[in-house]
Design a protein around this motif. Structure first.
Motif, PDB file in Angstrom:
ATOM      1  N   UNK A  76      18.245 -28.979  12.661  1.00  0.00           N
ATOM      2  CA  UNK A  76      19.284 -29.784  12.015  1.00  0.00           C
ATOM      3  C   UNK A  76      18.925 -31.264  12.110  1.00  0.00           C
ATOM      4  N   UNK A  77      18.460 -31.684  13.296  1.00  0.00           N
ATOM      5  CA  UNK A  77      18.144 -33.101  13.517  1.00  0.00           C
ATOM      6  C   UNK A  77      16.951 -33.558  12.684  1.00  0.00           C
ATOM      7  N   UNK A  78      16.097 -32.608  12.304  1.00  0.00           N
ATOM      8  CA  UNK A  78      14.954 -32.956  11.458  1.00  0.00           C
ATOM      9  C   UNK A  78      15.314 -32.924   9.975  1.00  0.00           C
ATOM     10  N   UNK A  79      16.572 -32.624   9.678  1.00  0.00           N
ATOM     11  CA  UNK A  79      16.993 -32.586   8.273  1.00  0.00           C
ATOM     12  C   UNK A  79      16.476 -31.367   7.546  1.00  0.00           C
ATOM     13  N   UNK A  80      16.190 -30.294   8.294  1.00  0.00           N
ATOM     14  CA  UNK A  80      15.563 -29.128   7.684  1.00  0.00           C
ATOM     15  C   UNK A  80      16.563 -28.140   7.089  1.00  0.00           C
ATOM     16  N   UNK A  81      17.868 -28.381   7.309  1.00  0.00           N
ATOM     17  CA  UNK A  81      18.862 -27.461   6.767  1.00  0.00           C
ATOM     18  C   UNK A  81      19.069 -27.730   5.278  1.00  0.00           C
ATOM     19  N   UNK A  82      19.513 -26.716   4.519  1.00  0.00           N
ATOM     20  CA  UNK A  82      19.665 -26.907   3.078  1.00  0.00           C
ATOM     21  C   UNK A  82      20.741 -27.944   2.752  1.00  0.00           C
ATOM     22  N   UNK A  83      20.601 -28.600   1.601  1.00  0.00           N
ATOM     23  CA  UNK A  83      21.549 -29.666   1.254  1.00  0.00           C
ATOM     24  C   UNK A  83      22.932 -29.132   0.914  1.00  0.00           C
ATOM     25  N   UNK A  84      23.914 -29.987   1.144  1.00  0.00           N
ATOM     26  CA  UNK A  84      25.308 -29.689   0.795  1.00  0.00           C
ATOM     27  C   UNK A  84      25.703 -30.638  -0.328  1.00  0.00           C
ATOM     28  N   UNK A  85      26.479 -30.151  -1.251  1.00  0.00           N
ATOM     29  CA  UNK A  85      26.843 -30.963  -2.411  1.00  0.00           C
ATOM     30  C   UNK A  85      28.357 -31.002  -2.547  1.00  0.00           C
ATOM     31  N   UNK A  86      28.893 -32.198  -2.739  1.00  0.00           N
ATOM     32  CA  UNK A  86      30.326 -32.372  -2.906  1.00  0.00           C
ATOM     33  C   UNK A  86      30.585 -33.101  -4.216  1.00  0.00           C
ATOM     34  N   UNK A  87      31.508 -32.566  -5.014  1.00  0.00           N
ATOM     35  CA  UNK A  87      31.874 -33.209  -6.277  1.00  0.00           C
ATOM     36  C   UNK A  87      32.877 -34.325  -6.003  1.00  0.00           C
ATOM     37  N   UNK A  88      32.678 -35.474  -6.638  1.00  0.00           N
ATOM     38  CA  UNK A  88      33.619 -36.585  -6.498  1.00  0.00           C
ATOM     39  C   UNK A  88      33.943 -37.139  -7.889  1.00  0.00           C
ATOM     40  N   UNK A  89      35.116 -37.784  -7.994  1.00  0.00           N
ATOM     41  CA  UNK A  89      35.520 -38.351  -9.283  1.00  0.00           C
ATOM     42  C   UNK A  89      34.801 -39.657  -9.575  1.00  0.00           C
ATOM     43  N   UNK A 123      26.220 -36.920  11.587  1.00  0.00           N
ATOM     44  CA  UNK A 123      25.530 -37.382  12.804  1.00  0.00           C
ATOM     45  C   UNK A 123      24.486 -36.390  13.321  1.00  0.00           C
ATOM     46  N   UNK A 124      24.658 -35.106  13.012  1.00  0.00           N
ATOM     47  CA  UNK A 124      23.692 -34.116  13.497  1.00  0.00           C
ATOM     48  C   UNK A 124      22.420 -34.096  12.669  1.00  0.00           C
ATOM     49  N   UNK A 125      22.531 -34.482  11.385  1.00  0.00           N
ATOM     50  CA  UNK A 125      21.360 -34.474  10.508  1.00  0.00           C
ATOM     51  C   UNK A 125      21.559 -33.677   9.227  1.00  0.00           C
ATOM     52  N   UNK A 126      22.725 -33.033   9.076  1.00  0.00           N
ATOM     53  CA  UNK A 126      22.992 -32.302   7.831  1.00  0.00           C
ATOM     54  C   UNK A 126      23.100 -33.276   6.670  1.00  0.00           C
ATOM     55  N   UNK A 127      22.429 -32.957   5.567  1.00  0.00           N
ATOM     56  CA  UNK A 127      22.390 -33.851   4.423  1.00  0.00           C
ATOM     57  C   UNK A 127      23.394 -33.462   3.345  1.00  0.00           C
TER      58      UNK A 127
END
Lengths: 135, 172
Positions: A76-89, A123-127
């Motif tokens: 997680x800290x290396x940013x190796x987890x898959x990306x998360x996407x959030x829709x915003x207005x 803070x953990x590294x999740x993108x």
């Protein structure tokens, strides 16, 4: 709708830190925060998406052995987890609001292909990517 | 170790501290955000809060390649995207992606990808694209070179393979 995805979990290194980030900075609501000894089931919700919970889970024994837990924290800290996407207005408005709260953006808002998007990390590294479609 | 000592049930993780990795990731993120800029080790080390002496080793241990080579992969990836998606002259793309001269860009691009920037552009454009629903960052990442050896080493290997009678051409 009775059938849907209900919970998707993220690994976080520190649940207090994640709580402060997702609730205090992003403005998510707490759905469940239950402790059982060293174990804590913590899920949050986007305020406009009450049917979906985002789990903020710590990789820990006894679910994982110590080495596996450490490896997951490293990934997680290396940013190796898959990306998360959030829709915003309004991507730029959301960017301004979150940046002012101290969210660590890794990409400022960029307009491309008819969308505006920006990236930040927890803070953990999740993108995360926030996307405003049809801008 | 003597036979009388019992090994721990689970070995101690030999990996890096996740808090250090998170700070190293910050340097990687900064390269990602501005790969056209100069990223000397001193600047990256400052972003990560790591000493200049330890930064390059720690980065390589974390991400599998040294920071300057990671920067190179991101520049090539970006140059490929611009060659494919725009009509801008190769010279402009070279300077915009962080090279100081067209010659260095062309030579490095060829060394890494085995074709010239203009040949890459021509070939990519002849392909039918059907990736409208895939995010651009994913498409671009597929074009990132997998530089698991130094460019100088790759250059040497390519040269050896081309020259008859060199050590690389040993009889079977």
């Amino acid at each position: 709708m009775s059938e849907a995805i209900q919970v998707v979990g993220l690994y976080v290194r520190d649940q207090d830190e994640a709580y402060e980030f997702y609730v205090g900075k992003l403005g998510f609501k707490v759905h469940t925060d239950q402790r059982n000894g060293d174990y804590r089931w913590l899920t949050v919700q986007h305020p406009e998406q009450p049917g979906f919970q985002l789990g903020l889970f710590r990789p820990q024994p006894p679910v994982h052995d110590a080495v596996t837990a450490q490896t997951l924290n490293e990934l997680v800290a290396k940013g190796a987890m898959p990306p998360l996407v959030m829709a915003v207005d309004d991507c730029r408005a959301t960017y301004d609001r979150l940046r002012d709260k101290g969210v660590e953006f890794t990409q400022e808002p960029v307009a491309r292909y008819g969308n505006v998007d920006a990236n930040f990390r927890d803070p953990s590294g999740n993108g995360w990517k926030i996307v405003q479609e049809g801008a | 170790m003597t036979t009388g000592q019992s090994a721990p049930a689970t070995p101690i993780p030999t990996g890096q501290d996740p808090r250090l990795l998170r700070r190293l990731l910050r340097a990687k993120d900064r390269i990602d955000a501005a790969s056209h800029e100069d990223w000397p080790v001193s600047r990256l080390a400052a972003v990560s809060g790591v000493s200049v002496t330890h930064f390059a080793h720690a980065f390589r241990q974390a991400f599998g390649l040294p920071p300057h080579r990671y920067l190179l992969t991101r520049r090539i990836e970006r140059a490929k995207a611009l060659l494919r998606d725009t009509d801008r002259p190769v010279t402009e793309i070279a300077f915009d992606t962080g090279w100081n001269s067209l010659g260095t860009f062309g030579r490095t691009f060829r060394d890494v990808t085995d074709e010239s920037p203009s040949a890459f552009r021509t070939r990519e454009r002849s392909l039918t694209q059907g990736f409208d629903r895939v995010p651009a960052c994913y498409l671009n990442a597929a074009n990132r070179p997998d530089l698991n050896i130094a460019v100088s080493e790759k250059r040497r290997q390519d040269r050896d393979n081309k020259v008859p009678g060199s050590q690389a051409m040993e009889p079977l």
